[in-house]
Design a protein around this motif. Structure first.
Motif, PDB file in Angstrom:
ATOM      1  N   ILE A   1       0.854  -1.198   0.000  1.00  0.00           N
ATOM      2  CA  ILE A   1       0.000   0.000   0.000  1.00  0.00           C
ATOM      3  C   ILE A   1       0.888   1.246   0.000  1.00  0.00           C
ATOM      4  O   ILE A   1       1.356   1.690   1.045  1.00  0.00           O
ATOM      5  CB  ILE A   1      -0.930   0.018   1.229  1.00  0.00           C
ATOM      6  N   PRO A   2       1.143   1.828  -1.162  1.00  0.00           N
ATOM      7  CA  PRO A   2       1.990   3.021  -1.234  1.00  0.00           C
ATOM      8  C   PRO A   2       1.252   4.299  -0.818  1.00  0.00           C
ATOM      9  O   PRO A   2       0.029   4.411  -0.990  1.00  0.00           O
ATOM     10  CB  PRO A   2       2.380   3.099  -2.721  1.00  0.00           C
ATOM     11  N   VAL A   3       2.010   5.247  -0.312  1.00  0.00           N
ATOM     12  CA  VAL A   3       1.515   6.603  -0.081  1.00  0.00           C
ATOM     13  C   VAL A   3       1.685   7.381  -1.388  1.00  0.00           C
ATOM     14  O   VAL A   3       2.754   7.336  -2.004  1.00  0.00           O
ATOM     15  CB  VAL A   3       2.298   7.297   1.047  1.00  0.00           C
ATOM     16  N   VAL A   4       0.634   8.082  -1.808  1.00  0.00           N
ATOM     17  CA  VAL A   4       0.688   8.848  -3.056  1.00  0.00           C
ATOM     18  C   VAL A   4       0.208  10.275  -2.810  1.00  0.00           C
ATOM     19  O   VAL A   4      -0.617  10.523  -1.933  1.00  0.00           O
ATOM     20  CB  VAL A   4      -0.151   8.196  -4.171  1.00  0.00           C
ATOM     21  N   ALA A   5       0.733  11.195  -3.615  1.00  0.00           N
ATOM     22  CA  ALA A   5       0.356  12.602  -3.475  1.00  0.00           C
ATOM     23  C   ALA A   5      -0.178  13.175  -4.770  1.00  0.00           C
ATOM     24  O   ALA A   5      -0.328  14.390  -4.901  1.00  0.00           O
ATOM     25  CB  ALA A   5       1.567  13.413  -3.006  1.00  0.00           C
ATOM     26  N   SER A   6      -0.498  12.285  -5.742  1.00  0.00           N
ATOM     27  CA  SER A   6      -1.045  12.752  -7.011  1.00  0.00           C
ATOM     28  C   SER A   6      -1.871  11.652  -7.659  1.00  0.00           C
ATOM     29  O   SER A   6      -1.654  10.463  -7.403  1.00  0.00           O
ATOM     30  CB  SER A   6       0.068  13.187  -7.966  1.00  0.00           C
ATOM     31  N   VAL A   7      -2.785  12.062  -8.519  1.00  0.00           N
ATOM     32  CA  VAL A   7      -3.608  11.110  -9.265  1.00  0.00           C
ATOM     33  C   VAL A   7      -2.738  10.272 -10.190  1.00  0.00           C
ATOM     34  O   VAL A   7      -2.905   9.053 -10.302  1.00  0.00           O
ATOM     35  CB  VAL A   7      -4.700  11.853 -10.066  1.00  0.00           C
ATOM     36  N   ALA A   8      -1.803  10.916 -10.877  1.00  0.00           N
ATOM     37  CA  ALA A   8      -0.959  10.203 -11.840  1.00  0.00           C
ATOM     38  C   ALA A   8      -0.202   9.058 -11.177  1.00  0.00           C
ATOM     39  O   ALA A   8      -0.117   7.944 -11.720  1.00  0.00           O
ATOM     40  CB  ALA A   8       0.015  11.170 -12.502  1.00  0.00           C
ATOM     41  N   LEU A   9       0.353   9.307  -9.996  1.00  0.00           N
ATOM     42  CA  LEU A   9       1.104   8.260  -9.307  1.00  0.00           C
ATOM     43  C   LEU A   9       0.171   7.148  -8.845  1.00  0.00           C
ATOM     44  O   LEU A   9       0.516   5.960  -8.944  1.00  0.00           O
ATOM     45  CB  LEU A   9       1.864   8.847  -8.116  1.00  0.00           C
ATOM     46  N   ALA A  10      -1.005   7.503  -8.372  1.00  0.00           N
ATOM     47  CA  ALA A  10      -1.963   6.485  -7.937  1.00  0.00           C
ATOM     48  C   ALA A  10      -2.325   5.551  -9.086  1.00  0.00           C
ATOM     49  O   ALA A  10      -2.362   4.321  -8.925  1.00  0.00           O
ATOM     50  CB  ALA A  10      -3.221   7.156  -7.381  1.00  0.00           C
ATOM     51  N   LYS A  11      -2.577   6.116 -10.260  1.00  0.00           N
ATOM     52  CA  LYS A  11      -2.939   5.305 -11.415  1.00  0.00           C
ATOM     53  C   LYS A  11      -1.770   4.422 -11.864  1.00  0.00           C
ATOM     54  O   LYS A  11      -1.960   3.262 -12.233  1.00  0.00           O
ATOM     55  CB  LYS A  11      -3.392   6.212 -12.561  1.00  0.00           C
ATOM     56  N   ARG A  12      -0.568   4.979 -11.822  1.00  0.00           N
ATOM     57  CA  ARG A  12       0.607   4.213 -12.238  1.00  0.00           C
ATOM     58  C   ARG A  12       0.829   3.022 -11.292  1.00  0.00           C
ATOM     59  O   ARG A  12       1.118   1.905 -11.745  1.00  0.00           O
ATOM     60  CB  ARG A  12       1.838   5.114 -12.260  1.00  0.00           C
TER      61      ARG A  12
END
Length: 319
Positions: A115-126
């Protein structure tokens, strides 16, 4: 009432995850959160692998509930840390400051949830594309390393962009924040600063007192020129960082100033320690057991739902 798919995914009672704060999130804190029905996390940070193994051994002695390890990809020991996590059969890892892609296959083969921490939509989708199990949408209100977008703006955009469960983080410390996150589509929340002010957290009382005495504007973001900004409580150290920015100092000066300062804060130096804490600090007014923190959050959220249209709000939001 607040059972979500994150509870099923992680095998926990409440959809509440404790942030994997380096030097702060020890085995004692992680075990307390897990025993209280959430998911406790050991913060590996820059921890050498054998020290992490000791913390994992300790948490196994303190709880038989699911727990996790936060893997910090800027650590010089990241390869060894991943190896320890796999060897010790850690149920869950959260990740930060990097992409877990190169480790996904080996982690999945070991049955570990990622479960990664993300700070953007682009990273979440990737990251969804490489097979992570969920993501933590972390807004810039949080303490420690931050992104550019607030939780309220970031969370619903990530919820709309991915099919995997999304966990909200940043600016959450009570039942109101917990419930608001679920209403916006999150399947759970991650909290860090609130758990610093728990009896089981091993940081120095000076650190906890600084959070309790904080107000709404007591935090500041340091180190923006480095590309890795950090939110901390204002003190003499944060002022020195501001002076470096005003002088357009070289990156090396920031690194030299910041080295070892989080450990100093954990040990009680509230003037020149890096007191990582979120903007929600101004809402935190006491130190209490982890179990009480979690019970109060669930109870408060339950009362809010009951007070709005006889509980139908929750039914509507979950459709």
């Amino acid at each position: 009432m607040f059972h979500t798919e994150i509870c099923d995914l992680l095998g926990i009672k409440y959809p509440i995850i404790q942030g994997g704060m380096a030097w702060v999130a020890t085995a004692e804190l992680a075990a307390a959160v897990s025993n209280a029905g959430g998911l406790g996390i050991i913060g590996a940070g820059n921890m050498p692998p054998e020290r992490l193994r000791e913390e994992i051994f300790k948490v196994k002695q303190l709880t038989n509930k699911p727990y996790g390890v936060n893997v910090y990809f800027m650590s010089p020991f990241v390869d060894e840390v991943i190896k320890v996590v796999i060897e010790e059969k850690v149920p869950v890892i959260t990740t930060g400051a990097g992409n877990p892609g190169k480790y996904i296959d080996s982690l999945k083969k070991a049955g570990i949830k990622v479960i990664p921490v993300v700070a953007s939509v682009a990273l979440a989708k990737r990251l969804e594309g490489i097979g992570v199990d969920a993501v933590i949408a972390e807004g810039m209100e949080c303490g420690g390393h931050i992104g550019e977008i607030t939780t309220m703006a970031l969370l619903p955009q990530i919820v709309d962009a991915v099919k995997i469960p999304v966990i909200a983080a940043g600016g959450i410390a009570d039942g109101r924040g917990f419930l608001a996150s679920l209403i916006m589509g999150a399947k759970g929340v991650q909290m860090g600063t609130r758990f610093i002010c728990s009896e089981e957290c091993k940081v120095h009382d000076n650190y906890k007192k600084a959070i309790i005495e904080a107000k709404d504007r007591s935090t500041v973001v340091t180190g923006r020129p480095t590309g890795h900004p950090v939110r901390v409580l204002k003190n003499k150290l944060s002022r020195e960082f501001e002076i470096l920015e005003q002088k357009c100092a070289p990156i090396e000066d920031y690194e030299a100033l910041g080295t070892g300062k989080l450990k100093a804060a954990v040990e009680g130096d509230i003037e020149y320690g890096s007191l990582m804490a979120g903007q929600i600090s101004g809402l935190i007014k006491d130190v209490k057991p982890v179990k009480k923190i979690i019970e109060d959050i669930i109870s408060e959220a339950d009362e809010i739902v009951k007070s709005i249209n006889s509980g139908r709000l929750w039914e509507i939001c979950q459709k």
